[in-house]
Design a protein around this motif. Sequence first.
Motif, PDB file in Angstrom:
ATOM      1  N   SER A   1     -11.110   5.000   3.231  1.00 35.96           N
ATOM      2  CA  SER A   1     -10.178   4.213   2.409  1.00 35.96           C
ATOM      3  C   SER A   1      -8.734   4.564   2.720  1.00 35.96           C
ATOM      4  CB  SER A   1     -10.491   4.358   0.924  1.00 35.96           C
ATOM      5  OG  SER A   1     -10.449   5.692   0.547  1.00 35.96           O
ATOM      6  N   VAL A   2      -8.436   4.618   4.017  1.00 39.80           N
ATOM      7  CA  VAL A   2      -7.068   4.922   4.436  1.00 39.80           C
ATOM      8  C   VAL A   2      -6.227   3.638   4.376  1.00 39.80           C
ATOM      9  CG1 VAL A   2      -5.643   5.819   6.313  1.00 39.80           C
ATOM     10  CG2 VAL A   2      -7.955   6.732   5.948  1.00 39.80           C
ATOM     11  N   LEU A   3      -5.064   3.754   3.759  1.00 42.30           N
ATOM     12  CA  LEU A   3      -4.186   2.592   3.603  1.00 42.30           C
ATOM     13  C   LEU A   3      -3.038   2.661   4.613  1.00 42.30           C
ATOM     14  CD1 LEU A   3      -3.948   2.657  -0.316  1.00 42.30           C
ATOM     15  CD2 LEU A   3      -5.407   1.174   1.083  1.00 42.30           C
ATOM     16  N   ASP A   4      -2.720   1.535   5.212  1.00 45.38           N
ATOM     17  CA  ASP A   4      -1.555   1.441   6.094  1.00 45.38           C
ATOM     18  C   ASP A   4      -0.334   1.244   5.204  1.00 45.38           C
ATOM     19  OD1 ASP A   4       0.565   0.315   7.619  1.00 45.38           O
ATOM     20  OD2 ASP A   4      -0.843  -0.337   9.155  1.00 45.38           O
ATOM     21  N   THR A   5       0.595   2.183   5.243  1.00 39.50           N
ATOM     22  CA  THR A   5       1.723   2.157   4.292  1.00 39.50           C
ATOM     23  C   THR A   5       3.022   1.676   4.948  1.00 39.50           C
ATOM     24  OG1 THR A   5       2.224   4.464   4.786  1.00 39.50           O
ATOM     25  CG2 THR A   5       0.721   4.060   2.951  1.00 39.50           C
ATOM     26  N   SER A   6       2.915   1.083   6.136  1.00 44.46           N
ATOM     27  CA  SER A   6       4.163   0.755   6.846  1.00 44.46           C
ATOM     28  C   SER A   6       5.001  -0.307   6.135  1.00 44.46           C
ATOM     29  CB  SER A   6       3.878   0.338   8.290  1.00 44.46           C
ATOM     30  OG  SER A   6       2.836  -0.587   8.336  1.00 44.46           O
ATOM     31  N   LYS A   7       4.339  -1.219   5.386  1.00 47.84           N
ATOM     32  CA  LYS A   7       5.105  -2.311   4.743  1.00 47.84           C
ATOM     33  C   LYS A   7       6.051  -1.752   3.667  1.00 47.84           C
ATOM     34  CE  LYS A   7       4.299  -6.657   2.223  1.00 47.84           C
ATOM     35  NZ  LYS A   7       3.291  -7.379   1.418  1.00 47.84           N
ATOM     36  N   ILE A   8       5.552  -0.836   2.846  1.00 50.41           N
ATOM     37  CA  ILE A   8       6.422  -0.309   1.779  1.00 50.41           C
ATOM     38  C   ILE A   8       7.488   0.617   2.369  1.00 50.41           C
ATOM     39  CG2 ILE A   8       5.129   1.776   0.997  1.00 50.41           C
ATOM     40  CD1 ILE A   8       5.699   0.406  -1.903  1.00 50.41           C
ATOM     41  N   SER A   9       7.125   1.351   3.428  1.00 43.74           N
ATOM     42  CA  SER A   9       8.107   2.229   4.081  1.00 43.74           C
ATOM     43  C   SER A   9       9.273   1.394   4.589  1.00 43.74           C
ATOM     44  CB  SER A   9       7.494   2.935   5.289  1.00 43.74           C
ATOM     45  OG  SER A   9       6.614   3.906   4.866  1.00 43.74           O
TER      46      SER A   9
ATOM     47  N   HIS B   1       0.854  -1.195   0.000  1.00 46.56           N
ATOM     48  CA  HIS B   1       0.000   0.000   0.000  1.00 46.56           C
ATOM     49  C   HIS B   1       0.887   1.241   0.000  1.00 46.56           C
ATOM     50  CE1 HIS B   1      -3.646  -2.200   2.022  1.00 46.56           C
ATOM     51  NE2 HIS B   1      -3.416  -2.586   0.775  1.00 46.56           N
ATOM     52  N   TYR B   2       0.501   2.212  -0.815  1.00 49.21           N
ATOM     53  CA  TYR B   2       1.220   3.489  -0.774  1.00 49.21           C
ATOM     54  C   TYR B   2       0.270   4.672  -0.971  1.00 49.21           C
ATOM     55  CZ  TYR B   2       4.175   7.428  -1.355  1.00 49.21           C
ATOM     56  OH  TYR B   2       4.740   8.667  -1.165  1.00 49.21           O
ATOM     57  N   SER B   3       0.325   5.622  -0.058  1.00 53.38           N
ATOM     58  CA  SER B   3      -0.390   6.900  -0.216  1.00 53.38           C
ATOM     59  C   SER B   3       0.437   7.931   0.528  1.00 53.38           C
ATOM     60  CB  SER B   3      -1.787   6.818   0.404  1.00 53.38           C
ATOM     61  OG  SER B   3      -1.662   6.714   1.809  1.00 53.38           O
ATOM     62  N   ASN B   4       0.079   9.195   0.388  1.00 53.26           N
ATOM     63  CA  ASN B   4       0.711  10.195   1.253  1.00 53.26           C
ATOM     64  C   ASN B   4       0.161  10.023   2.660  1.00 53.26           C
ATOM     65  OD1 ASN B   4       0.923  12.551  -1.428  1.00 53.26           O
ATOM     66  ND2 ASN B   4       2.622  11.572  -0.393  1.00 53.26           N
ATOM     67  N   LYS B   5       0.860  10.672   3.627  1.00 52.08           N
ATOM     68  CA  LYS B   5       0.483  10.539   5.037  1.00 52.08           C
ATOM     69  C   LYS B   5      -0.594  11.563   5.382  1.00 52.08           C
ATOM     70  CE  LYS B   5       2.866  10.696   9.357  1.00 52.08           C
ATOM     71  NZ  LYS B   5       4.111  11.183   9.919  1.00 52.08           N
ATOM     72  N   GLY B   6      -1.579  11.139   6.150  1.00 49.16           N
ATOM     73  CA  GLY B   6      -2.641  12.058   6.559  1.00 49.16           C
ATOM     74  C   GLY B   6      -4.004  11.465   6.260  1.00 49.16           C
ATOM     75  N   VAL B   7      -4.964  11.785   7.098  1.00 48.20           N
ATOM     76  CA  VAL B   7      -6.314  11.229   6.956  1.00 48.20           C
ATOM     77  C   VAL B   7      -7.293  12.398   6.874  1.00 48.20           C
ATOM     78  CG1 VAL B   7      -8.051   9.783   8.075  1.00 48.20           C
ATOM     79  CG2 VAL B   7      -5.628   9.174   8.257  1.00 48.20           C
ATOM     80  N   ILE B   8      -7.921  12.573   5.719  1.00 50.61           N
ATOM     81  CA  ILE B   8      -8.772  13.756   5.509  1.00 50.61           C
ATOM     82  C   ILE B   8     -10.002  13.375   4.677  1.00 50.61           C
ATOM     83  CG2 ILE B   8      -6.861  15.403   5.633  1.00 50.61           C
ATOM     84  CD1 ILE B   8      -6.994  15.559   2.524  1.00 50.61           C
ATOM     85  N   SER B   9     -10.902  14.343   4.539  1.00 45.67           N
ATOM     86  CA  SER B   9     -12.061  14.146   3.650  1.00 45.67           C
ATOM     87  C   SER B   9     -11.785  14.899   2.341  1.00 45.67           C
ATOM     88  CB  SER B   9     -13.319  14.699   4.303  1.00 45.67           C
ATOM     89  OG  SER B   9     -13.243  16.122   4.359  1.00 45.67           O
ATOM     90  N   TRP B  10     -12.627  14.635   1.340  1.00 46.26           N
ATOM     91  CA  TRP B  10     -12.491  15.384   0.081  1.00 46.26           C
ATOM     92  C   TRP B  10     -12.688  16.876   0.338  1.00 46.26           C
ATOM     93  CZ3 TRP B  10     -10.235  13.226  -3.849  1.00 46.26           C
ATOM     94  CH2 TRP B  10     -10.357  11.856  -4.084  1.00 46.26           C
ATOM     95  N   TYR B  11     -13.595  17.196   1.286  1.00 49.08           N
ATOM     96  CA  TYR B  11     -13.832  18.601   1.644  1.00 49.08           C
ATOM     97  C   TYR B  11     -12.538  19.232   2.179  1.00 49.08           C
ATOM     98  CZ  TYR B  11     -15.306  22.534   4.514  1.00 49.08           C
ATOM     99  OH  TYR B  11     -15.407  23.779   5.096  1.00 49.08           O
ATOM    100  N   ASP B  12     -11.860  18.520   3.092  1.00 52.94           N
ATOM    101  CA  ASP B  12     -10.596  19.049   3.653  1.00 52.94           C
ATOM    102  C   ASP B  12      -9.567  19.267   2.547  1.00 52.94           C
ATOM    103  OD1 ASP B  12     -11.630  18.681   6.264  1.00 52.94           O
ATOM    104  OD2 ASP B  12     -10.894  16.612   6.331  1.00 52.94           O
ATOM    105  N   PHE B  13      -9.562  18.324   1.601  1.00 50.37           N
ATOM    106  CA  PHE B  13      -8.592  18.399   0.501  1.00 50.37           C
ATOM    107  C   PHE B  13      -8.881  19.655  -0.343  1.00 50.37           C
ATOM    108  CE2 PHE B  13      -6.752  15.700  -3.277  1.00 50.37           C
ATOM    109  CZ  PHE B  13      -5.541  16.342  -3.141  1.00 50.37           C
ATOM    110  N   ALA B  14     -10.163  19.826  -0.690  1.00 53.72           N
ATOM    111  CA  ALA B  14     -10.543  20.992  -1.500  1.00 53.72           C
ATOM    112  C   ALA B  14     -10.220  22.294  -0.754  1.00 53.72           C
ATOM    113  CB  ALA B  14     -12.042  20.919  -1.814  1.00 53.72           C
ATOM    114  N   LYS B  15     -10.489  22.294   0.570  1.00 53.57           N
ATOM    115  CA  LYS B  15     -10.258  23.498   1.371  1.00 53.57           C
ATOM    116  C   LYS B  15      -8.781  23.925   1.309  1.00 53.57           C
ATOM    117  CE  LYS B  15     -11.192  25.019   6.042  1.00 53.57           C
ATOM    118  NZ  LYS B  15     -11.401  24.532   7.388  1.00 53.57           N
TER     119      LYS B  15
END
Length: 283
Positions: free
Chosen positions: A254-262, A210-224
């Motif tokens: 849909s938050v992914l745990d990215t610790s394995k790839i890190s 799994h890979y994503s950037n770090k942080g947990v937000i909503s689409w609204y937070d992203f747009a803001k």
Amino acid sequence: MLKVLVTGGGGQLAQCIKSVAGLYPKLKFTYKTSSELDITNKDEVESTFNFQAFDYCINCAAYTNVDKAESEKELAYKINVLGPKYLAETCSKHQVTLIHVSTDFVFDGNASKPYKETDSTNPIGVYGKTKLEGEQQIINTIKNHFIIRTSWLYSEFGNNFLKTMLRLADQRDELGVVGDQIGSPTYAIDLAVVIVELIESKNNAYGVYHYSNKGVISWYDFAKEIFRLNQSNIQLNKIGTKDYPTPAKRPKYSVLDTSKISQILDKKTLNWKDSLVVAISKL
Ligand SMILES: NC(=O)c1ccc[n+]([C@@H]2O[C@H](COP(=O)([O-])OP(=O)(O)OC[C@H]3O[C@@H](n4cnc5c(N)ncnc54)[C@H](OP(=O)(O)O)[C@@H]3O)[C@@H](O)[C@H]2O)c1
């Protein structure tokens, strides 16, 4: 020098790989757009690998229109299942390592903590179902594979949420964005770097990541944050999923745990806000 084939060469992620490739002189990339290599055409796939030798294939080709997939099941299946199957069979025959990109949509979004690679999948729409089946074809066909699931991809290339928000900010005075779907944005350039570094490391810990950037937000937070950084004056309203009906259902979480790839790359995931600053500066 390692030789790398990139399929879906005209898409967002492939263009990101192209833009960072110059930083990796030990790798030689060949890009094939959909008109140069249709991954659903078995003969074309085979002749590409017969004609030229590769060490790695990065499959950036996909059917990515989540809503349209609901009414174009057969086409989505062809591109997201048969294409990866043909690539896996051919890569296996030629001892090429296959790096395939998949999605958070393989999960149903009912979790309350980040999804690990070992968590049960349960896609809720056609797109997610075809992407999951594509993963399974690869796992069953070729040992030398990396499947990297990612979420909320955006960049200066292609069509994506960032570019849509900036366009709407120019066109409208007010906009509603859903605040009850939670995930992590991923700057496709950061994903491109991870994929290329995985190749350079010659790592052979094959499997699903799994890979994503770090942080947990909503689409609204992203747009803001997009509008804040872009100093847009648009009035942004938080709405619910129920107020924005779409043909395909979306996972709520849909938050992914990215610790394995890190761990395998010995690399921390970058914070979504920092990456967004970089992406906006490129536009
Ligand atoms: N975008 C997201 O938010 C997101 C989130 C999670 C995971 N992903 C995954 O990340 C990967 C990359 O996504 P992306 O954003 O780069 O997608 P994209 O911009 O839509 O690119 C997909 C590319 O695949 C090509 N393609 C379609 N059918 C093909 C075929 N039969 N043979 C060869 N190429 C074909 C398309 O070419 P044409 O345009 O010529 O058809 C397009 O260039 C995909 O696997 C996707 O499922 C994306």
